[in-house]
Each structure stands twice: as structure tokens, then as C-alpha cells.
Motif scaffolding. Structure first.
Motif, mmCIF file in Angstrom:
data_model
loop_
_atom_site.group_PDB
_atom_site.id
_atom_site.type_symbol
_atom_site.label_atom_id
_atom_site.label_comp_id
_atom_site.label_asym_id
_atom_site.label_seq_id
_atom_site.Cartn_x
_atom_site.Cartn_y
_atom_site.Cartn_z
ATOM 1 N N UNK A 1 1.062 -1.534 -0.484
ATOM 2 C CA UNK A 1 -0.304 -0.364 0.040
ATOM 3 C C UNK A 1 1.120 1.180 0.118
ATOM 4 N N UNK A 2 2.295 1.292 0.753
ATOM 5 C CA UNK A 2 3.214 2.442 1.037
ATOM 6 C C UNK A 2 3.507 2.940 -0.452
ATOM 7 N N UNK A 3 4.303 1.396 -1.195
ATOM 8 C CA UNK A 3 4.453 1.351 -2.413
ATOM 9 C C UNK A 3 3.723 1.971 -3.269
ATOM 10 N N UNK A 4 2.759 1.638 -3.095
ATOM 11 C CA UNK A 4 0.984 2.179 -4.577
ATOM 12 C C UNK A 4 0.904 3.884 -4.440
ATOM 13 N N UNK A 5 0.860 4.032 -2.713
ATOM 14 C CA UNK A 5 1.267 5.808 -2.726
ATOM 15 C C UNK A 5 2.555 6.344 -3.207
ATOM 16 N N UNK B 1 4.373 3.306 -12.448
ATOM 17 C CA UNK B 1 3.748 2.833 -12.639
ATOM 18 C C UNK B 1 3.385 0.886 -12.673
ATOM 19 N N UNK B 2 4.612 0.676 -13.594
ATOM 20 C CA UNK B 2 4.502 -1.081 -14.339
ATOM 21 C C UNK B 2 4.815 -1.635 -12.706
ATOM 22 N N UNK C 1 9.193 -6.245 -6.097
ATOM 23 C CA UNK C 1 10.232 -5.091 -5.402
ATOM 24 C C UNK C 1 10.165 -5.228 -3.718
ATOM 25 N N UNK C 2 9.558 -5.776 -3.601
ATOM 26 C CA UNK C 2 9.968 -6.025 -1.706
ATOM 27 C C UNK C 2 10.665 -6.746 -1.353
ATOM 28 N N UNK C 3 10.418 -7.818 -2.350
ATOM 29 C CA UNK C 3 11.958 -9.128 -2.333
ATOM 30 C C UNK C 3 13.504 -8.356 -2.497
ATOM 31 N N UNK C 4 13.659 -7.423 -2.990
ATOM 32 C CA UNK C 4 14.591 -6.259 -3.547
ATOM 33 C C UNK C 4 14.880 -6.525 -2.499
ATOM 34 N N UNK C 5 13.980 -5.558 -1.645
ATOM 35 C CA UNK C 5 14.206 -4.654 -0.383
ATOM 36 C C UNK C 5 14.868 -5.651 0.890
ATOM 37 N N UNK C 6 13.981 -6.659 0.939
ATOM 38 C CA UNK C 6 14.089 -6.951 2.167
ATOM 39 C C UNK C 6 15.131 -8.784 1.656
ATOM 40 N N UNK C 7 14.854 -9.102 1.123
ATOM 41 C CA UNK C 7 15.922 -10.321 0.825
ATOM 42 C C UNK C 7 17.101 -9.737 1.591
ATOM 43 N N UNK D 1 15.155 2.102 -8.040
ATOM 44 C CA UNK D 1 13.674 1.991 -9.240
ATOM 45 C C UNK D 1 13.003 3.142 -9.234
ATOM 46 N N UNK D 2 13.768 4.062 -9.148
ATOM 47 C CA UNK D 2 13.624 5.395 -9.388
ATOM 48 C C UNK D 2 13.598 5.454 -11.054
ATOM 49 N N UNK D 3 12.118 6.146 -11.250
ATOM 50 C CA UNK D 3 11.307 6.089 -12.513
ATOM 51 C C UNK D 3 12.617 6.997 -13.445
#
Length: 202
Positions: free
Chosen positions: A140-144, A153-154, A160-166, A195-197
Motif C-alpha cells: 500500500x505504501x509503494x502504491x502511494x 507505475x508498472x 520490489x519487496x523481495x529486492x528490498x528485504x531479501x 527503482x527510481x523512474x
């Protein structure tokens, strides 16, 4: 007229005593040596009281762990959203690192990981009771952040969560390095940069 004890209140006291005993004993003796008999003795209840609520030792330890992080309704799991994704993720990751470095937390969660590997039913309970609600709050925070133009947006949010937490989970699991606030910040900085656009070509 004499007052009769409230069975619900008595049951809740017993439940909390069992969960506390499971956490304490897991930290003291490790999961392998932990027994239902030991939990019952420490909690001051009979074995059947435990088996009435939990089917296995692993299930007791799972709920004991969940009780450490009970936050009430699911919406209370919401991540901070100040509009600054990097700052908000650093708050969350620092808290996560602190939990994993806390011996009271680490004992039960290491025990759970050991048991989950060999118990598909317990793994399903873990994902349903804890992992899924927590991941939904994170997404939900990442959607924000997507809506604010801070993430594409894609973006595949699960990936993304796996990249951050793994990296954090690997360092904790293999004890390959210290879990510090600086490490948490570094993970977030790398994640946000990756992840920056991308800007459209001029």
C-alpha cells in the motif's frame, strides 16, 4: 451472592501464560529441545489445555511470535507516508533491523523458520496470519509512491519487496554481517536508486 470466575477471562490468562512460556523456553533451550510438556509446566496448565488450542509445538511458537507484534486491526499496520519514500522506508527498515537483532524476537522467529521449512501447514498459517497482512501494508505504501511518481507505475510490487528485504533476511539467516541502522539505510538507498523512474529522453 458469591461471584463465579469468568471462564473467558481465565482462558485468556492461560493463553497468555502459554504464549509467554513458549517464548521464554524457546529462547532458553532452543526449538529442538522445546516440548509441549515444558510449556505446560512453565505456564501452569495441563497439556490438554495447550492441545485444545494448538495442534502442534510449531503452532504454539507461531502464535507466541505473533503476540510480540500484535498491532490490533490490520489498518494499524500502515507504514508511515510523509510523501518522502526514502525517509519512510528508512524508518520501517530500521525498525525491522532492530527486531531481528532483538534476542526476544530472534529466538522465536529462528525457531519458526526451522519448522516452516519442514511443515507446509505451518508455513501456510505463517503466510496467512502474518506475512500476507504485513506485505499488503508494505505494498500500500509503494502504491502511494507510484501515485506520487516516485516509482514506475508498472513496478511489480511483490518483486520490489523481495529486492528490498531479501538482503536483510539473508544477512540475518546466515549471520553474515551486523544488523545496524546504517545497514538498513544503505538497503533503502540502493533500493530507491534502483527503482527510481527513468526520465524520458530529451
Amino acid at each position: 451472592m458469591a461471584k463465579h470466575p469468568n471462564p473467558a477471562r481465565r482462558s485468556e490468562r492461560s493463553r497468555q501464560a502459554i504464549l509467554s512460556a513458549a517464548r521464554e523456553l524457546t529462547s532458553e533451550m532452543g526449538y529442538a529441545k522445546l516440548t509441549i510438556e515444558a510449556i505446560a509446566a512453565r505456564a501452569g496448565v495441563g497439556k490438554q489445555t495447550i492441545y485444545r488450542w494448538w495442534p502442534s509445538k510449531g503452532a504454539v511458537v507461531l502464535d507466541a511470535f505473533l503476540a510480540l507484534s500484535e498491532a490490533g486491526p490490520e489498518q494499524s499496520m500502515a507504514l508511515p507516508d510523509t510523501g518522502d519514500l526514502e525517509a519512510d522506508l528508512k524508518v520501517v527498515m530500521r525498525a525491522t533491523v532492530a527486531e531481528f537483532a532483538d534476542p526476544a524476537f530472534e529466538g522465536p522467529i529462528r525457531a519458526l523458520n526451522t519448522e516452516i521449512i519442514n511443515d507446509p501447514a505451518l508455513a501456510a498459517q505463517y503466510h496467512e496470519k502474518l506475512a500476507r497482512p504485513v506485505d499488503e501494508a508494505k505494498k500500500a505504501r509503494l502504491r502511494s509512491a507510484q501515485q506520487a511518481g516516485q516509482l514506475p507505475m508498472d513496478t511489480d510490487l511483490d518483486l520490489a519487496l523481495e529486492l528490498l528485504y531479501a538482503p536483510l533476511y539473508q544477512r540475518w539467516l546466515f549471520r553474515s554481517g551486523p544488523l545496524t541502522p546504517a545497514y538498513a539505510d544503505a538497503l533503502v538507498e540502493v533500493f530507491v536508486k534502483a527503482m527510481r523512474p527513468t526520465s524520458p529522453p530529451s
